[in-house]
Design a protein around this motif. Structure first.
Motif, PDB file in Angstrom:
ATOM      1  N   ALA A  28       0.813 -10.886 -22.394  1.00 20.59           N
ATOM      2  CA  ALA A  28       1.006 -12.039 -21.695  1.00 20.59           C
ATOM      3  C   ALA A  28       0.367 -13.229 -22.131  1.00 20.59           C
ATOM      4  CB  ALA A  28       0.318 -11.937 -20.268  1.00 20.59           C
ATOM      5  N   GLU A  29      -0.746 -13.070 -23.018  1.00 23.40           N
ATOM      6  CA  GLU A  29      -1.059 -14.191 -23.626  1.00 23.40           C
ATOM      7  C   GLU A  29      -0.224 -14.596 -24.828  1.00 23.40           C
ATOM      8  OE1 GLU A  29      -3.334 -17.360 -24.187  1.00 23.40           O
ATOM      9  OE2 GLU A  29      -3.664 -16.003 -22.449  1.00 23.40           O
ATOM     10  N   HIS A  88       3.131 -14.228 -24.909  1.00 22.86           N
ATOM     11  CA  HIS A  88       4.004 -15.156 -24.341  1.00 22.86           C
ATOM     12  C   HIS A  88       3.643 -16.544 -23.909  1.00 22.86           C
ATOM     13  CE1 HIS A  88       6.918 -11.821 -23.851  1.00 22.86           C
ATOM     14  NE2 HIS A  88       5.939 -11.284 -23.212  1.00 22.86           N
ATOM     15  N   ARG A  89       2.511 -16.738 -23.434  1.00 19.21           N
ATOM     16  CA  ARG A  89       2.018 -18.080 -23.104  1.00 19.21           C
ATOM     17  C   ARG A  89       1.904 -18.786 -24.255  1.00 19.21           C
ATOM     18  NH1 ARG A  89      -1.260 -15.182 -20.051  1.00 19.21           N
ATOM     19  NH2 ARG A  89      -1.110 -14.965 -18.072  1.00 19.21           N
ATOM     20  N   THR A 112       8.661 -19.362 -16.826  1.00 21.04           N
ATOM     21  CA  THR A 112       7.809 -20.251 -16.902  1.00 21.04           C
ATOM     22  C   THR A 112       6.490 -19.581 -17.391  1.00 21.04           C
ATOM     23  OG1 THR A 112       7.059 -20.042 -14.669  1.00 21.04           O
ATOM     24  CG2 THR A 112       8.801 -21.506 -15.042  1.00 21.04           C
ATOM     25  N   ALA A 113       5.451 -20.499 -17.564  1.00 21.39           N
ATOM     26  CA  ALA A 113       4.177 -19.932 -17.974  1.00 21.39           C
ATOM     27  C   ALA A 113       3.415 -18.947 -16.928  1.00 21.39           C
ATOM     28  CB  ALA A 113       3.129 -20.747 -18.123  1.00 21.39           C
ATOM     29  N   ASP A 114       3.906 -19.282 -15.619  1.00 21.55           N
ATOM     30  CA  ASP A 114       3.692 -18.309 -14.564  1.00 21.55           C
ATOM     31  C   ASP A 114       4.083 -17.124 -14.562  1.00 21.55           C
ATOM     32  OD1 ASP A 114       2.071 -20.448 -13.567  1.00 21.55           O
ATOM     33  OD2 ASP A 114       3.427 -21.230 -12.206  1.00 21.55           O
ATOM     34  N   CYS A 142       4.592 -15.304 -17.140  1.00 20.18           N
ATOM     35  CA  CYS A 142       4.213 -14.312 -18.282  1.00 20.18           C
ATOM     36  C   CYS A 142       3.332 -13.121 -18.151  1.00 20.18           C
ATOM     37  CB  CYS A 142       3.189 -15.234 -19.357  1.00 20.18           C
ATOM     38  SG  CYS A 142       4.088 -16.456 -19.988  1.00 20.18           S
ATOM     39  N   GLU A 143       2.642 -12.987 -17.015  1.00 18.73           N
ATOM     40  CA  GLU A 143       2.126 -11.823 -16.896  1.00 18.73           C
ATOM     41  C   GLU A 143       3.262 -10.806 -16.277  1.00 18.73           C
ATOM     42  OE1 GLU A 143      -1.436  -9.413 -16.554  1.00 18.73           O
ATOM     43  OE2 GLU A 143      -1.396 -11.633 -17.201  1.00 18.73           O
ATOM     44  N   SER A 165       3.854 -22.247 -24.836  1.00 20.92           N
ATOM     45  CA  SER A 165       3.248 -23.614 -25.048  1.00 20.92           C
ATOM     46  C   SER A 165       3.479 -24.144 -26.497  1.00 20.92           C
ATOM     47  CB  SER A 165       1.786 -23.360 -24.786  1.00 20.92           C
ATOM     48  OG  SER A 165       1.224 -22.869 -25.771  1.00 20.92           O
TER      49      SER A 165
END
Length: 167
Positions: free
Chosen positions: A39-40, A42-43, A2-4, A6-7, A47
């Protein structure tokens, strides 16, 4: 994934690169890897909603992410083919040898087979003997294809591995 995640996935990928590719790619590149920027990326990819890429993560019993794999249709240049490709598989270095990589590879292969892909490919650095042994133990074999991979201006040869998903 999930987006959570990504980091944590970016940290896994960065630490995985720094561990696995030490001595294989320029150290300056490894030292300059940026977890926040990764991480950005991946986000942004998540999205954008590219439904062809499947990201799976492995968690420890305590809920910490220990590894990540991404797979989807095989990329032949800009075209996607009916075959599958393992795009990435990275673990926290301290999780190597604990079955996490095997579990991620098994799940990625299962999902690709369920999506109708009959064959899975992956690319591995020619000199990455640890990864090559791992994939060979999982039933993958080099198929004779190779290509140059450029990292920080240095060409690092890659070899392609393949596995039939229908057996």
């Amino acid at each position: 994934m999930t987006a959570d995640d990504c980091e944590a996935v970016a940290a896994i990928r960065t630490r995985g690169w720094q561990h696995a590719y030490r001595g294989l790619v320029p150290q300056s590149y490894l030292d300059g890897m940026d977890v926040a920027a990764d991480a950005e990326r991946h986000r942004a990819r998540l999205s954008a909603g590219d439904g062809g890429v499947v990201d799976v993560v492995a968690e420890t019993a305590g809920g910490e992410l220990a590894g990540w794999a991404a797979s989807g249709p095989y990329r032949d240049g800009d075209a996607r083919t009916p075959d599958a490709e393992l795009y990435a598989l990275y673990l926290l270095p301290e999780r190597i040898g604990q079955g996490v990589g095997r579990a991620l590879l098994t799940e990625a292969s299962r999902r690709c087979a369920a999506a109708g892909h009959r064959r899975m490919y992956l690319w591995v650095l020619e000199r990455n003997t640890r990864a090559r042994r791992f994939y060979e133990r999982a039933g993958f074999a080099p198929d004779g294809a190779g290509e140059p991979f450029e990292v920080a201006g240095i060409v690092v040869p890659e070899v392609r591995y393949a596995k039939d998903l229908t057996g």
